[in-house]
Motif scaffolding. Structure first.
Motif, PDB file in Angstrom:
ATOM      1  N   VAL A  69       1.405  -1.650   3.969  1.00 26.87           N
ATOM      2  CA  VAL A  69       0.945  -2.995   4.257  1.00 26.87           C
ATOM      3  C   VAL A  69       1.007  -3.835   2.977  1.00 26.87           C
ATOM      4  CG1 VAL A  69      -1.550  -3.098   3.791  1.00 26.87           C
ATOM      5  CG2 VAL A  69      -0.642  -3.961   5.949  1.00 26.87           C
TER       6      VAL A  69
ATOM      7  N   HIS B   2      -8.241   2.915   3.421  1.00 25.62           N
ATOM      8  CA  HIS B   2      -7.940   3.895   4.458  1.00 25.62           C
ATOM      9  C   HIS B   2      -9.177   4.731   4.725  1.00 25.62           C
ATOM     10  CE1 HIS B   2      -3.662   3.225   5.035  1.00 25.62           C
ATOM     11  NE2 HIS B   2      -3.752   2.684   3.836  1.00 25.62           N
TER      12      HIS B   2
ATOM     13  N   HIS C 111      -8.133  -3.945   2.080  1.00 24.48           N
ATOM     14  CA  HIS C 111      -7.843  -2.874   3.030  1.00 24.48           C
ATOM     15  C   HIS C 111      -8.005  -1.486   2.390  1.00 24.48           C
ATOM     16  CE1 HIS C 111      -3.498  -1.246   3.879  1.00 24.48           C
ATOM     17  NE2 HIS C 111      -4.134  -0.425   3.160  1.00 24.48           N
TER      18      HIS C 111
ATOM     19  N   GLU D 118       0.243   4.071   0.931  1.00 25.80           N
ATOM     20  CA  GLU D 118       0.031   4.960   2.073  1.00 25.80           C
ATOM     21  C   GLU D 118       0.590   4.427   3.386  1.00 25.80           C
ATOM     22  OE1 GLU D 118      -3.592   7.186   2.686  1.00 25.80           O
ATOM     23  OE2 GLU D 118      -4.192   6.636   0.647  1.00 25.80           O
ATOM     24  N   CYS D 119       0.402   3.112   3.625  1.00 22.77           N
ATOM     25  CA  CYS D 119       0.826   2.595   4.925  1.00 22.77           C
ATOM     26  C   CYS D 119       1.852   1.467   4.804  1.00 22.77           C
ATOM     27  CB  CYS D 119      -0.372   2.097   5.723  1.00 22.77           C
ATOM     28  SG  CYS D 119      -1.102   0.620   5.026  1.00 22.77           S
TER      29      CYS D 119
ATOM     30  N   CYS E  41       0.860  -1.189   0.000  1.00 28.87           N
ATOM     31  CA  CYS E  41       0.000   0.000   0.000  1.00 28.87           C
ATOM     32  C   CYS E  41       0.895   1.238   0.000  1.00 28.87           C
ATOM     33  CB  CYS E  41      -0.898  -0.004   1.228  1.00 28.87           C
ATOM     34  SG  CYS E  41      -1.773   1.542   1.463  1.00 28.87           S
TER      35      CYS E  41
HETATM   36 ZN   LIG Z   1      -2.620   1.117   3.510  1.00 25.52          ZN
END
Ligand SMILES: [Zn+2]
Ligand SMILES: [Zn+2]
Length: 196
Positions: A162, A172, A170, A159-160, A157
């Motif tokens: 993962v 956000h 998943h 953004e994070c 991901c």
């Molecule tokens: Zn993420």
């Protein structure tokens, strides 16, 4: 312990795991010999992101065949590769097998000065064959430049970080504010290459 008179510095070491003695084969064209052996992998067998760990077993199945010019070696190497997925960094462990074929020219037929100019030619040295360059080339050619844990790995991901394979659904909660979203679109358009 190397015995007196051993001269490993200037030639191939007959005891090295990837050095093969072809003397038993003889030089009568057509004579053949099958050789199966397991050798420890030399260092850096593979590419940076995917390789056979040093010392791990490499199973070689070889056919040695005497031909007019030298010894033709046809065979396969099987080993376990270790590395990581370039998209999600997950460890990869994979069995693989490569096939190869190479003609090793007798060093007393082709003079070495001539051979040195032509590095395409593999030479026998005192009836010894160094399999390491052959094995290395075969392995590197067979490996993907970008190893993946699976063909459609979605990566991480953005953004994070993962691993998306583990959490495909998943999302956000903090989706981009719609007001900012409009701005992002404008910026994207502004950055669009006009020559494209
Ligand atoms: Zn993420
Ligand atoms: Zn992956």
């Amino acid at each position: 312990m190397p015995g007196p008179g051993s001269d490993h510095l200037n030639g191939l070491d007959p005891r090295a795991p990837l050095v093969l003695d072809t003397r038993e084969l003889g030089r009568r064209p057509g004579s053949q010999r099958q050789v199966s052996l397991t050798v420890p992998a030399p260092a850096d067998l593979g590419i940076e992101v995917l390789s056979v760990p040093e010392g791990a077993p490499v199973e070689l199945d070889l056919r040695l065949e005497a031909v007019m010019e030298g010894v033709l070696i046809t065979g396969s190497a099987a080993a376990t590769l270790e590395g990581e997925c370039v998209r999600c960094l997950e460890p990869i462990r994979d069995e693989f097998e490569v096939r190869f074929q190479e003609l090793f020219v007798y060093d007393d037929i082709r003079d070495s000065a001539e051979a040195e100019e032509d590095d395409e030619v593999s030479m026998l040295e005192d009836d010894l064959v160094d399999l390491e360059p052959l094995l290395r080339d075969a392995v590197v050619l067979a490996l993907p430049f970008q190893p993946l844990c699976q063909d459609d790995c979605p990566g991480l991901c953005s953004e994070c970080g993962v691993r998306l394979l583990e959490q495909p659904d998943h999302v956000h909660e903090e989706a981009i504010d719609p007001r900012w979203k409009a701005l992002t679109t404008l910026t994207d358009e502004a950055q669009h290459d006009p020559t494209d």
